[in-house]
Scaffold this motif. Structure first.
Motif, short mmCIF file in Angstrom:
data_model
loop_
_atom_site.label_atom_id
_atom_site.label_comp_id
_atom_site.label_asym_id
_atom_site.label_seq_id
_atom_site.Cartn_x
_atom_site.Cartn_y
_atom_site.Cartn_z
N GLY A 13 0.71 -1.35 -0.15
CA GLY A 13 -0.02 -0.08 -0.14
C GLY A 13 0.71 1.43 -0.13
N GLU A 14 2.08 1.28 -0.34
CA GLU A 14 3.05 2.29 -0.17
C GLU A 14 2.89 3.27 -1.64
N ALA A 15 3.25 4.40 -1.55
CA ALA A 15 3.08 5.43 -2.92
C ALA A 15 4.45 5.92 -2.71
N ALA A 16 4.98 6.76 -3.64
CA ALA A 16 6.12 7.53 -3.89
C ALA A 16 5.67 9.02 -4.02
N ILE A 17 6.47 9.78 -3.46
CA ILE A 17 6.58 11.49 -3.86
C ILE A 17 7.92 11.83 -3.99
N ARG A 18 8.08 12.72 -5.11
CA ARG A 18 9.20 13.26 -5.25
C ARG A 18 9.49 14.75 -4.70
N GLY A 20 12.77 17.21 -3.83
CA GLY A 20 13.84 17.65 -4.14
C GLY A 20 14.56 16.68 -5.10
N GLY A 21 13.83 16.14 -6.10
CA GLY A 21 14.45 15.29 -7.15
C GLY A 21 14.57 13.88 -6.67
N GLU A 22 14.14 13.61 -5.23
CA GLU A 22 14.46 12.20 -4.69
C GLU A 22 13.05 11.54 -4.46
N ALA A 23 12.95 10.36 -4.76
CA ALA A 23 11.70 9.85 -4.66
C ALA A 23 11.59 9.28 -3.42
N LEU A 24 10.56 9.77 -2.39
CA LEU A 24 10.56 9.17 -0.93
C LEU A 24 9.37 8.28 -0.79
N VAL A 25 9.35 7.33 -0.17
CA VAL A 25 8.18 6.20 -0.10
C VAL A 25 7.26 6.74 1.21
N LEU A 26 6.11 6.60 0.80
CA LEU A 26 5.17 6.83 1.89
C LEU A 26 4.40 5.47 2.21
N ARG A 27 4.55 5.18 3.70
CA ARG A 27 3.89 3.84 3.79
C ARG A 27 2.97 3.93 4.95
N PRO A 28 1.68 3.73 4.70
CA PRO A 28 0.70 3.88 5.59
C PRO A 28 0.45 2.67 6.64
N SER A 29 1.49 2.50 7.47
CA SER A 29 1.63 1.82 8.43
C SER A 29 0.71 2.03 9.80
N PHE A 30 0.24 1.16 10.54
CA PHE A 30 -0.52 1.22 11.51
C PHE A 30 0.04 2.25 12.57
N ALA A 31 1.37 2.30 12.83
CA ALA A 31 1.75 3.37 13.75
C ALA A 31 1.79 4.59 13.05
N ALA A 32 1.99 4.87 11.67
CA ALA A 32 2.07 6.14 11.18
C ALA A 32 0.59 6.63 11.00
N LEU A 33 -0.36 5.81 10.71
CA LEU A 33 -1.72 6.01 10.76
C LEU A 33 -2.28 6.82 12.08
N VAL A 34 -1.98 6.04 13.14
CA VAL A 34 -2.11 6.26 14.49
C VAL A 34 -1.44 7.85 14.68
N ALA A 91 0.80 17.28 -8.61
CA ALA A 91 2.00 16.18 -8.48
C ALA A 91 1.68 15.27 -7.05
N ALA A 92 0.82 15.71 -6.16
CA ALA A 92 0.77 15.16 -4.84
C ALA A 92 -0.47 14.04 -4.95
N LEU A 93 -1.26 14.32 -5.77
CA LEU A 93 -2.67 13.78 -5.91
C LEU A 93 -2.51 12.18 -5.84
N PRO A 94 -1.63 11.67 -7.00
CA PRO A 94 -1.38 10.25 -6.98
C PRO A 94 -1.14 9.50 -5.69
N ALA A 95 -0.14 10.04 -4.72
CA ALA A 95 0.17 9.60 -3.64
C ALA A 95 -0.84 9.70 -2.74
N LEU A 96 -1.73 10.68 -2.74
CA LEU A 96 -2.72 10.93 -1.80
C LEU A 96 -3.82 9.99 -1.96
N LYS A 97 -4.17 9.75 -3.31
CA LYS A 97 -4.96 8.71 -3.56
C LYS A 97 -4.88 7.34 -2.85
N VAL A 98 -3.65 6.81 -3.22
CA VAL A 98 -2.98 5.70 -2.82
C VAL A 98 -3.13 5.49 -1.33
#
Length: 107
Positions: A13-18, A20-34, A91-98
Motif C-alpha cells: 500500500g505504499e506510494a512515492a512522492i518526489r 527535491g528530485g528524490e523519490a520518497l516512499v510513503l507507507r501507511p503503517s498502523f503506527a504512521a496512521l495512528v 503532483a501530490a494527488l497520486p500519492a494521496l489517492k493511494v
C-alpha cells in the motif's frame, strides 16, 4: 540509501512522492496512521474532507509526513511541506489517492 529503498511497494500500500528530485516512499503503517490520526483527528473525517474537496494542504502534508518511510535526517517538516506545496497539488494527488485508498481498505 540504495535506490531499492526508494521504490514504493504497491503490495504494502505504499506510494512515492518526489521531493527535491528524490523519490520518497510513503507507507501507511498502523503506527504512521495512528500518529496522523492523533494530529488530524479521525481518519474517516480526513477521507470525507478529501472526497468533498475540503482537504487542507496542511492536512495532506501531515498525513504524508507521518507516513514517510526512511525519512532523510536533514529533511524537516517545514521543508517537506514547502516542497509539496512548491510542486503543486496535482503532483501530490497520486500519492494521496493511494494513501486514502489504503485507509479505506484497511490494509
Amino acid at each position: 540509501m540504495s535506490g531499492a529503498q526508494h521504490v514504493a511497494n504497491a503490495a504494502r500500500g505504499e506510494a512515492a512522492i518526489r521531493i527535491g528530485g528524490e523519490a520518497l516512499v510513503l507507507r501507511p503503517s498502523f503506527a504512521a496512521l495512528v500518529a496522523a490520526e492523533t494530529e488530524l483527528g479521525p481518519l474517516f473525517g480526513l477521507v470525507e474532507r478529501a472526497a468533498e474537496g475540503r482537504l487542507a494542504l496542511g492536512e495532506m502534508v501531515a498525513l504524508f509526513w507521518h507516513c514517510l518511510r526512511d525519512r532523510p535526517e536533514a529533511l524537516t517538516r517545514d521543508a517537506f511541506g514547502d516542497a509539496v506545496a512548491a510542486q503543486g497539488l496535482t503532483a501530490a494527488l497520486p500519492a494521496l489517492k493511494v494513501l486514502l485508498g489504503q485507509i479505506l481498505a484497511g490494509r
